[in-house]
Design a protein around this motif. Structure first.
Motif, PDB file in Angstrom:
ATOM      1  N   ALA A  38       0.834  -1.207   0.000  1.00 41.71           N
ATOM      2  CA  ALA A  38       0.000   0.000   0.000  1.00 41.71           C
ATOM      3  C   ALA A  38       0.866   1.252   0.000  1.00 41.71           C
ATOM      4  N   TYR A  39       1.927   1.244   0.820  1.00 42.74           N
ATOM      5  CA  TYR A  39       2.831   2.404   0.834  1.00 42.74           C
ATOM      6  C   TYR A  39       3.545   2.560  -0.498  1.00 42.74           C
ATOM      7  N   GLU A  40       3.947   1.433  -1.086  1.00 37.98           N
ATOM      8  CA  GLU A  40       4.636   1.490  -2.375  1.00 37.98           C
ATOM      9  C   GLU A  40       3.711   2.016  -3.463  1.00 37.98           C
ATOM     10  N   ALA A  41       2.436   1.670  -3.383  1.00 38.25           N
ATOM     11  CA  ALA A  41       1.477   2.169  -4.373  1.00 38.25           C
ATOM     12  C   ALA A  41       1.291   3.676  -4.275  1.00 38.25           C
ATOM     13  N   GLU A  42       1.616   4.227  -3.114  1.00 39.81           N
ATOM     14  CA  GLU A  42       1.533   5.673  -2.942  1.00 39.81           C
ATOM     15  C   GLU A  42       2.766   6.393  -3.465  1.00 39.81           C
ATOM     16  N   GLY A  43       3.738   5.617  -3.949  1.00 45.58           N
ATOM     17  CA  GLY A  43       4.908   6.219  -4.568  1.00 45.58           C
ATOM     18  C   GLY A  43       6.191   6.122  -3.777  1.00 45.58           C
ATOM     19  N   LEU A  44       6.172   5.447  -2.617  1.00 46.66           N
ATOM     20  CA  LEU A  44       7.386   5.317  -1.816  1.00 46.66           C
ATOM     21  C   LEU A  44       8.279   4.219  -2.375  1.00 46.66           C
ATOM     22  N   PRO A  45       9.598   4.349  -2.227  1.00 52.74           N
ATOM     23  CA  PRO A  45      10.511   3.260  -2.606  1.00 52.74           C
ATOM     24  C   PRO A  45      10.203   2.013  -1.774  1.00 52.74           C
ATOM     25  N   ARG A  46      10.534   0.848  -2.334  1.00 54.86           N
ATOM     26  CA  ARG A  46      10.184  -0.404  -1.669  1.00 54.86           C
ATOM     27  C   ARG A  46      10.809  -0.510  -0.282  1.00 54.86           C
ATOM     28  N   ALA A  47      12.081  -0.159  -0.160  1.00 61.16           N
ATOM     29  CA  ALA A  47      12.748  -0.277   1.134  1.00 61.16           C
ATOM     30  C   ALA A  47      12.087   0.623   2.170  1.00 61.16           C
ATOM     31  N   GLU A  48      11.754   1.845   1.776  1.00 60.25           N
ATOM     32  CA  GLU A  48      11.102   2.756   2.708  1.00 60.25           C
ATOM     33  C   GLU A  48       9.702   2.271   3.062  1.00 60.25           C
ATOM     34  N   ALA A  49       9.004   1.693   2.087  1.00 62.66           N
ATOM     35  CA  ALA A  49       7.664   1.163   2.331  1.00 62.66           C
ATOM     36  C   ALA A  49       7.717   0.012   3.345  1.00 62.66           C
ATOM     37  N   GLU A  50       8.714  -0.843   3.222  1.00 61.76           N
ATOM     38  CA  GLU A  50       8.834  -1.947   4.161  1.00 61.76           C
ATOM     39  C   GLU A  50       9.192  -1.449   5.558  1.00 61.76           C
TER      40      GLU A  50
END
Length: 225
Positions: A38-50
């Protein structure tokens, strides 16, 4: 901390039945992945989303105790169900042994005076253990909402099994001394095998329950990050 690292730490912190433990860890991983997606779909990088997903889920030392309590309850329910089924089976098979292979009737007339008392005491101990096991299963199942510390119920069940096995072994040896049963009969041999098999499984499960019941916190939960 990324999701894989978090899940590995959570898995290492927990102790208990392998199946439920695996399901809990998988469920936690799926929740983390959904949150990170969900965070990645908002445009965040994968590492930051995790990292955000892990932060939102909570530190392992705060999350793990709830999982550990449920694992202790699961171990208690398994032991309770084992007793609730195995004890009646054991009693039934020995009842069949006494009925089909009573031995020499003339010898039974000279049996010790304490024999029937010990026999009834053995039946009472086994029945009491089965009843307590049933109550423990209810307490750790439908009654879980009213049980504040399920691990204590699990621990008490394990201790009760230890006491029951020691008591029944001593009473069984006393009965064997005053028994005139046909020891070589196939059903007698089968009854002994079933009894010892159930006793071995019960003591293994009881030992695990006592260990889980003594664990006030998961492994490594006292360490802060």
């Amino acid at each position: 901390m990324l999701i894989d690292d978090y899940v590995a730490e959570l898995r290492s912190a927990l102790s208990g039945p392998s199946g439920p433990k695996r399901d809990m860890v998988v469920e936690a991983r799926d929740s983390l992945l959904d949150c990170a997606d969900a965070y990645e779909a908002e445009g965040l990088p994968r590492a930051e989303a995790e990292r955000l997903a892990v932060e939102e889920f909570g530190p392992v030392h705060e999350v793990a105790p709830g999982y550990q309590e449920e694992l202790a309850a699961c171990a208690g329910r398994r032991l309770g169900l084992l007793l609730f089924t195995s004890v009646p089976v054991t009693v039934l098979i020995w009842a069949l042994v006494w009925h089909l292979h009573p031995g020499d009737a003339s010898l039974w007339a000279d049996r010790p005076g304490w024999y029937m008392t010990v026999s009834r005491l053995l039946d009472t101990v086994q029945l009491g253990a089965a009843v307590y096991a049933g109550l423990a299963v209810l307490a750790l199942g439908r009654g879980a909402r009213w049980v504040r510390r399920p691990r204590l119920v699990t621990r008490s069940l394990g201790v009760m099994v230890w006491l029951m096995l020691v008591t029944t072994a001593l009473l069984g040896m006393l009965l064997a001394r005053g028994s005139y049963m046909a020891a070589g009969a196939p059903l007698v041999t089968l009854a002994n095998l079933v009894t010892h098999f159930f006793a071995g499984v019960q003591i293994y499960c009881a030992t695990r329950c006592v260990m889980l019941g003594r664990r006030a916190r998961p492994r490594g939960a006292a360490r802060s990050r």
